[in-house]
Design an enzyme around this catalytic site. Structure first.
Site, mmCIF file in Angstrom:
data_model
loop_
_atom_site.group_PDB
_atom_site.id
_atom_site.type_symbol
_atom_site.label_atom_id
_atom_site.label_comp_id
_atom_site.label_asym_id
_atom_site.label_seq_id
_atom_site.Cartn_x
_atom_site.Cartn_y
_atom_site.Cartn_z
ATOM 1 N N SER A 164 69.782 97.316 80.202
ATOM 2 C CA SER A 164 69.153 98.630 80.222
ATOM 3 C C SER A 164 70.191 99.725 80.450
ATOM 4 O O SER A 164 70.150 100.790 79.809
ATOM 5 C CB SER A 164 68.089 98.687 81.323
ATOM 6 O OG SER A 164 67.541 99.976 81.417
ATOM 7 N N PHE A 195 71.251 109.372 73.838
ATOM 8 C CA PHE A 195 71.071 107.927 74.008
ATOM 9 C C PHE A 195 70.359 107.321 72.802
ATOM 10 O O PHE A 195 70.321 106.140 72.659
ATOM 11 C CB PHE A 195 70.294 107.623 75.280
ATOM 12 C CG PHE A 195 70.912 108.238 76.503
ATOM 13 C CD1 PHE A 195 72.277 108.232 76.678
ATOM 14 C CD2 PHE A 195 70.115 108.836 77.468
ATOM 15 C CE1 PHE A 195 72.849 108.810 77.807
ATOM 16 C CE2 PHE A 195 70.683 109.402 78.600
ATOM 17 C CZ PHE A 195 72.047 109.389 78.768
ATOM 18 N N TRP A 249 72.146 100.127 77.301
ATOM 19 C CA TRP A 249 71.329 100.784 76.267
ATOM 20 C C TRP A 249 71.505 102.291 76.326
ATOM 21 O O TRP A 249 71.461 102.967 75.292
ATOM 22 C CB TRP A 249 69.859 100.420 76.481
ATOM 23 C CG TRP A 249 68.905 101.133 75.560
ATOM 24 C CD1 TRP A 249 68.493 100.712 74.329
ATOM 25 C CD2 TRP A 249 68.242 102.379 75.807
ATOM 26 N NE1 TRP A 249 67.616 101.625 73.784
ATOM 27 C CE2 TRP A 249 67.443 102.656 74.668
ATOM 28 C CE3 TRP A 249 68.241 103.287 76.869
ATOM 29 C CZ2 TRP A 249 66.654 103.806 74.573
ATOM 30 C CZ3 TRP A 249 67.461 104.431 76.765
ATOM 31 C CH2 TRP A 249 66.679 104.684 75.635
ATOM 32 N N HIS A 250 71.730 102.828 77.533
ATOM 33 C CA HIS A 250 71.818 104.275 77.684
ATOM 34 C C HIS A 250 73.078 104.860 77.073
ATOM 35 O O HIS A 250 73.097 106.054 76.745
ATOM 36 C CB HIS A 250 71.733 104.666 79.168
ATOM 37 C CG HIS A 250 70.332 104.618 79.710
ATOM 38 N ND1 HIS A 250 69.752 103.441 80.129
ATOM 39 C CD2 HIS A 250 69.409 105.587 79.882
ATOM 40 C CE1 HIS A 250 68.516 103.701 80.548
ATOM 41 N NE2 HIS A 250 68.279 104.981 80.407
ATOM 42 N N GLY A 251 74.118 104.111 76.940
ATOM 43 C CA GLY A 251 75.307 104.695 76.332
ATOM 44 C C GLY A 251 76.537 103.819 76.468
ATOM 45 O O GLY A 251 76.579 102.870 77.255
#
Length: 478
Positions: free
Chosen positions: A322, A478, A325-327
């Site tokens: 997770s 993102f 996933w944000h960056g």
């Protein structure tokens, strides 16, 4: 196209009029209009990236039909992996290519080998993380036989590109949103008005709360070396409200806009800063993403079926993935690991489901214990947000050191009294409506009409008076 822009203020009424007054009696025309409007909306940033949406749409639409045509488990599994690799391949290339190249070079440099990196000047397509996960949910659900594949390519294209939630969610499941494109929509005045109220509340959170917090957050984070610990902590608190107002504000506008066109999107935030532990926080923050990881990653890994060790491993993987996933930055991975460190002790002691009800459910005010638990959870969240907001790990470490080593009890150098007042009012309204996900838009319905209009005009006035320079939404990156 930004929700908080003049462009969108012109775009939305035009699409609304065409939708309800020109194409209302023709479902396929309505869906086609949504596809065209969504492509215009997305292409406003960069029309070249429309090809990625079209490609993802055609790939998953075709794979869905092929999955229905074969009963061979080997072929079905191969088709599923084709969809996963195609979608995640594009996501990985555009979002993570340079990250992996740079870290590969750094690793070799550590051992004394210098190599010349072949990085690319890659522009990250807006919203690619969101619509990629949305299309993947369709393919996986068809593979699992939880959903019949659609034969209506226009309806499927509308599902993938639906402009209210295209670039920053909520990440919709095909089982919820896709069937709504098969049904004839009827205009309901009350539903549209509820949508407008939610749009107004979302614009207040974005423009009045988040964008004004951003001014002070940017100043404090950029010049963190020259501020006291109290100012640095205040900057972190402001970022907590910035990202919440920004992201939940976007979700409110998206949900409200969808209602204008007769669609129901899932709730994405459920008053997370009133959580009493981190497990409750993650059930209330970015719900569409956390439930996506639960259903499509955590459960396939074994979920909670194994022993405690397997559960802890699976939860740790979810938080790390997770975060990534944000960056493409180590700050996001560390942020995910830090939240895992908050969460895992609760899982280990079987207290991760202790708080499943609404805080102070039958009372106007929280108890002292509830207030203390909310305060501790909020502070832990704020400290984690420092890592999320920092430019790099060194920046995060220096900022956190500054909070605890430089006069935390001093008077902050930055004292934005008007913003603190707005935040207090915002928190009060959120507390008032915490028992019902639709309470905010219905908050003043029991008041006389003249008073409701006065409140709405007052919010609009605040948006115009305290709106700073037009700013993108945080989660666009993102």
């Amino acid at each position: 196209m930004l929700f908080n822009s003049i462009d969108f203020a012109v775009f939305l009424p035009i699409v609304f009029v065409l939708y309800w007054f020109v194409t209302q009696k023709h479902l396929k025309l309505q869906n086609a209009l949504i596809v065209v409007a969504s492509y215009v909306f997305y292409g406003w940033w960069d029309w070249r990236f429309l090809s990625l949406i079209v490609f993802s749409t055609l790939v998953d639409y075709s794979i869905g039909l092929w999955l229905q045509q074969t009963n061979s488990e080997t072929k079905r599994r191969s088709l599923l992996w084709l969809s996963i690799l195609a979608n995640l391949g594009f996501l990985g290339f555009f979002k993570y290519y340079n990250f992996f190249v740079d870290n590969f070079v750094t690793a070799f440099s550590f051992f004394g080998s210098a190599i010349q990196p072949n990085t690319l000047n890659i522009i990250l397509p807006v919203g690619i993380s969101f619509y990629t996960f949305q299309t993947l949910s369709y393919t996986i659900d068809v593979y699992r036989r939880k959903l019949e594949p659609t034969k209506d390519v226009v309806a499927f294209a509308a599902f993938v590109s639906f402009f209210p939630q295209l670039v920053a969610g909520p990440i919709e499941r095909a089982t919820n949103l896709l069937p709504q494109f098969y049904q004839q929509r009827q205009f309901h005045y009350s539903k549209a008005v509820d949508g407008l109220r939610q749009i107004l509340w979302g614009l207040f959170k974005k423009i009045v709360i988040a964008d004004n917090c951003a001014v002070f957050v940017n100043t404090i984070f950029d010049g963190h070396a020259g501020y006291s610990g109290s100012t640095l902590f205040l900057g972190a608190v402001f970022f907590a409200f910035q990202i919440y107002g920004d992201f939940s504000g976007y979700s409110d506008i998206a949900i409200g806009t969808a209602r204008l066109f007769g669609f129901n999107l899932k709730q994405n935030f459920a008053f997370p800063y009133f959580s009493r532990d981190m497990a409750e926080f993650w059930r209330r923050w970015h719900i569409s993403l956390s439930t996506w990881f639960r259903d499509y990653v955590y459960i396939p890994l074994g979920g909670s079926r194994g022993g405690k060790g397997m559960q802890l491993r699976n939860v740790l993987i979810i938080f790390l993935v997770s975060g990534f996933w944000h960056g493409a930055n180590w700050t996001f991975i560390v942020w995910g690991a830090l939240n895992a460190a908050y969460f895992l002790p609760l899982l280990w002691t079987n207290r991760n489901r202790k708080h499943t009800n609404v805080v102070a459910e039958h009372n106007k005010l929280p108890s002292v214990k509830e207030l203390l638990l909310m305060g501790l959870t909020f502070v832990a969240t704020v400290l984690a947000w420092v890592v999320f907001r920092a430019d790099n790990i060194g920046h995060a470490v220096a900022y956190l050191k500054g909070i605890f080593q430089r006069s935390l009890l001093s008077i902050p150098e930055v004292r934005p009294s008007f913003l603190l007042l707005f935040i207090l009012v915002f928190v009060f309204i959120e507390w008032w409506g915490r028992r019902d996900q639709y309470a905010i838009e219905k908050l003043w319905l029991e008041y006389p009409r003249w008073l409701r209009l006065l409140i709405y005009y007052f919010i609009i006035m605040l948006i115009f008076l305290y709106g700073v320079k037009e700013q993108e939404f945080i989660y666009f990156q993102f």
